[in-house]
Enzyme design. Sequence first.
Site, PDB file in Angstrom:
ATOM      1  N   HIS A  60       0.849  -1.189  -0.144  1.00 23.96           N
ATOM      2  CA  HIS A  60       0.409  -0.172  -0.140  1.00 23.96           C
ATOM      3  C   HIS A  60       1.001   0.980  -0.219  1.00 23.96           C
ATOM      4  CE1 HIS A  60      -3.168   2.317   1.157  1.00 23.96           C
ATOM      5  NE2 HIS A  60      -4.213   2.093   0.882  1.00 23.96           N
ATOM      6  N   ASP A  65      -7.897  -4.610  -0.894  1.00 27.42           N
ATOM      7  CA  ASP A  65      -8.801  -5.217  -1.911  1.00 27.42           C
ATOM      8  C   ASP A  65      -8.519  -6.494  -1.896  1.00 27.42           C
ATOM      9  OD1 ASP A  65      -9.419  -2.773  -3.275  1.00 27.42           O
ATOM     10  OD2 ASP A  65      -7.219  -2.505  -3.124  1.00 27.42           O
TER      11      ASP A  65
HETATM   12  C1  LIG Z   1       0.169  -0.066  -3.929  1.00 23.61           C
HETATM   13  C2  LIG Z   1       1.646  -0.054  -4.045  1.00 23.61           C
HETATM   14  C3  LIG Z   1       1.570   0.692  -6.060  1.00 23.61           C
HETATM   15  C4  LIG Z   1       3.024   0.405  -3.025  1.00 23.61           C
HETATM   16  O1  LIG Z   1       3.761   0.752  -4.498  1.00 23.61           O
HETATM   17  P1  LIG Z   1       4.838   1.431  -3.460  1.00 23.61           P
HETATM   18  O2  LIG Z   1       4.777   2.431  -2.508  1.00 23.61           O
HETATM   19  O3  LIG Z   1       5.285   2.530  -4.206  1.00 23.61           O
HETATM   20  O4  LIG Z   1       6.074   0.406  -2.859  1.00 23.61           O
HETATM   21  P2  LIG Z   1       7.070   0.307  -2.463  1.00 23.61           P
HETATM   22  O5  LIG Z   1       8.001   0.857  -2.291  1.00 23.61           O
HETATM   23  O6  LIG Z   1       6.966   0.267  -0.677  1.00 23.61           O
HETATM   24  O7  LIG Z   1       7.383  -1.076  -2.320  1.00 23.61           O
HETATM   25  C5  LIG Z   1       8.383  -1.384  -1.702  1.00 23.61           C
HETATM   26  C6  LIG Z   1       9.119  -2.770  -2.260  1.00 23.61           C
HETATM   27  O8  LIG Z   1       7.976  -3.705  -2.220  1.00 23.61           O
HETATM   28  C7  LIG Z   1       8.081  -4.853  -3.758  1.00 23.61           C
HETATM   29  N1  LIG Z   1       6.298  -3.988  -3.834  1.00 23.61           N
HETATM   30  C8  LIG Z   1       5.720  -3.113  -4.130  1.00 23.61           C
HETATM   31  N2  LIG Z   1       4.169  -4.069  -3.562  1.00 23.61           N
HETATM   32  C9  LIG Z   1       4.683  -5.238  -4.402  1.00 23.61           C
HETATM   33  C10 LIG Z   1       3.704  -6.467  -4.335  1.00 23.61           C
HETATM   34  N3  LIG Z   1       2.296  -6.284  -4.785  1.00 23.61           N
HETATM   35  N4  LIG Z   1       3.568  -7.765  -4.944  1.00 23.61           N
HETATM   36  C11 LIG Z   1       5.460  -7.495  -5.224  1.00 23.61           C
HETATM   37  N5  LIG Z   1       6.580  -6.582  -5.335  1.00 23.61           N
HETATM   38  C12 LIG Z   1       5.721  -5.597  -4.290  1.00 23.61           C
HETATM   39  C13 LIG Z   1       8.539  -3.468  -4.757  1.00 23.61           C
HETATM   40  O9  LIG Z   1       9.272  -3.353  -6.271  1.00 23.61           O
HETATM   41  C14 LIG Z   1       9.731  -2.734  -4.242  1.00 23.61           C
HETATM   42  O10 LIG Z   1      11.032  -3.509  -3.851  1.00 23.61           O
HETATM   43  P3  LIG Z   1      11.896  -3.286  -4.003  1.00 23.61           P
HETATM   44  O11 LIG Z   1      12.375  -2.832  -2.441  1.00 23.61           O
HETATM   45  O12 LIG Z   1      12.712  -4.364  -4.159  1.00 23.61           O
HETATM   46  O13 LIG Z   1      12.240  -1.660  -4.999  1.00 23.61           O
HETATM   47  C15 LIG Z   1       2.334  -1.254  -4.666  1.00 23.61           C
HETATM   48  O14 LIG Z   1       2.419  -1.830  -3.375  1.00 23.61           O
HETATM   49  C16 LIG Z   1       1.622  -2.201  -5.687  1.00 23.61           C
HETATM   50  O15 LIG Z   1       1.893  -2.166  -6.536  1.00 23.61           O
HETATM   51  N6  LIG Z   1       0.480  -3.224  -4.843  1.00 23.61           N
HETATM   52  C17 LIG Z   1      -0.354  -4.229  -5.455  1.00 23.61           C
HETATM   53  C18 LIG Z   1      -1.168  -4.146  -6.311  1.00 23.61           C
HETATM   54  C19 LIG Z   1      -2.388  -3.469  -5.641  1.00 23.61           C
HETATM   55  O16 LIG Z   1      -2.823  -3.936  -4.835  1.00 23.61           O
HETATM   56  N7  LIG Z   1      -3.301  -1.980  -5.506  1.00 23.61           N
HETATM   57  C20 LIG Z   1      -4.271  -1.814  -4.520  1.00 23.61           C
HETATM   58  C21 LIG Z   1      -3.472  -0.534  -2.792  1.00 23.61           C
HETATM   59  S1  LIG Z   1      -4.348  -0.374  -1.979  1.00 23.61           S
END
Ligand SMILES: CC(C)(COP(=O)(O)OP(=O)(O)OC[C@H]1O[C@@H](n2cnc3c(N)ncnc32)[C@H](O)[C@@H]1OP(=O)(O)O)[C@@H](O)C(=O)NCCC(=O)NCCS
Length: 425
Positions: free
Chosen positions: A303, A360
């Site tokens: 998130h 979600d």
């Molecule tokens: C929600 C989201 C966009 C947040 O993104 P973010 O804040 O940019 O994520 P972070 O910066 O915390 O990510 C940190 C690490 O976890 C990884 N990561 C984050 N979410 C991930 C996921 N769902 N699956 C796999 N890896 C994930 C990133 O690639 C990153 O890896 P790294 O450190 O090796 O580069 C992201 O977690 C995501 O795309 N989730 C899946 C979609 C989803 O469920 N969205 C609904 C949100 S309510």
Amino acid sequence: MARVVTLNVGEKSVEMPVTEGTEGELGFDITKLRAETGYVTYDPALGNTGACKSAITFIDGDKGYLRHRGIPIEQLAEKSDFIEVAYLLIFGKLPTADERKKFSQRLGANAALDPAFKKVFESFPHDAAPMAALSAMINTASCFDSTVADGDDEQFAEAAARLISKTRTIGAYIYRMTNKLPYVEPDPKLPYVANFLRMMFSTPGTQYEVHKEVTDALDLIFLLHADHEQNCSTSTVRMVGSSKANLYASCAAGVCALWGPLHGGANVEVLEMLDVIHKGGMTAEQYLEQVKEKKVLLYGFGHRVYKNFDPRAKILKESSDKVLAKIGVKDPLLDIARKLEALALKDSYFVDRKLYPNVDFYSGIIMKAIGIPVNMFTVLFAIGRMPGWIAQWKEQRDENVRIARPRQIYTGPTKSDYLPVEKRK
Ligand SMILES: CC(C)(COP(=O)(O)OP(=O)(O)OC[C@H]1O[C@@H](n2cnc3c(N)ncnc32)[C@H](O)[C@@H]1OP(=O)(O)O)[C@@H](O)C(=O)NCCC(=O)NCCS
């Protein structure tokens, strides 16, 4: 003494008063920045910009807190229901028994749609995108309400109830329209969620029974989605409302913002991911290997704001266990979801990155289990979010804010002359 931040820009300096929120959030007031220095701030996606002051919802993503009007979401989920939370968000306090009764009566009295709506529904193709139909129909509702433009508080309360109630009926009728099913009139005696499920799934003229666990689970999904402070759709509602656009027009714009896959569409992605795993004959372990190789995402995990467990996900997990046990559905996609969840929660890739299941993940699973088609998921999110949009629109209206008008950093060509067509290359 009032705190100020002084910013030096070349020869000039500007003093900016510090605004402090009740939970200690600090922001400095840059409203004189451009006039006194000629500079604007540059903050694409607005991640560092407090675009408003708001007393509705508080989130602390590091600690995993979500509170409405100060009350933790855990208490609301346990003791309240969607309609009471809607009242709390919109009117700023929990309703007395009389206030709740009046609000419920207003919802009941406004549930039916004018017969002309059905003609509008009939003019849509059956494969119309449900969110397109929802936005269009909310604007259609404003065509039947002449009071919304400059209403007083009573008219606002009526319009708010009308919008919450009609959005549910519109949502159910979108399902009926896309499935070529006859419309079922609302039953004003039924509670909000039971009425919705009846309009969605019953056969006209027959008795419709639904498990209490199912209505409770859907009520909880609506409650947990009711507001989430200044996200994309809520900011859109405020932006549109700042032009003094009426409540319906502003909320219809919110629906359009929510439609996007990066916002309201994430629970659809969860189900699509489960489908890909199932159809591809993959195991949960194999899919997680691909996630760790960064080939795919584990949808429903992680998130942007919550870097701890999403408090809404914790609550929904319990509910999903309960509802699945009660209705005993056998669905291979749900089995895959449970396996993914169990494996990821003890896998260091996810644990180290603080990637927990988000709301979600579980809302998709529950909605699938109770028979809501995937293309309706975002419509249900919009039904749940409607009270939050209305509350934010009202808060802004009551403060009589100026029309929103962001600035930009222009990066196009500098002055250039018009070329006649024969000289163009
Ligand atoms: C929600 C989201 C966009 C947040 O993104 P973010 O804040 O940019 O994520 P972070 O910066 O915390 O990510 C940190 C690490 O976890 C990884 N990561 C984050 N979410 C991930 C996921 N769902 N699956 C796999 N890896 C994930 C990133 O690639 C990153 O890896 P790294 O450190 O090796 O580069 C992201 O977690 C995501 O795309 N989730 C899946 C979609 C989803 O469920 N969205 C609904 C949100 S309510």
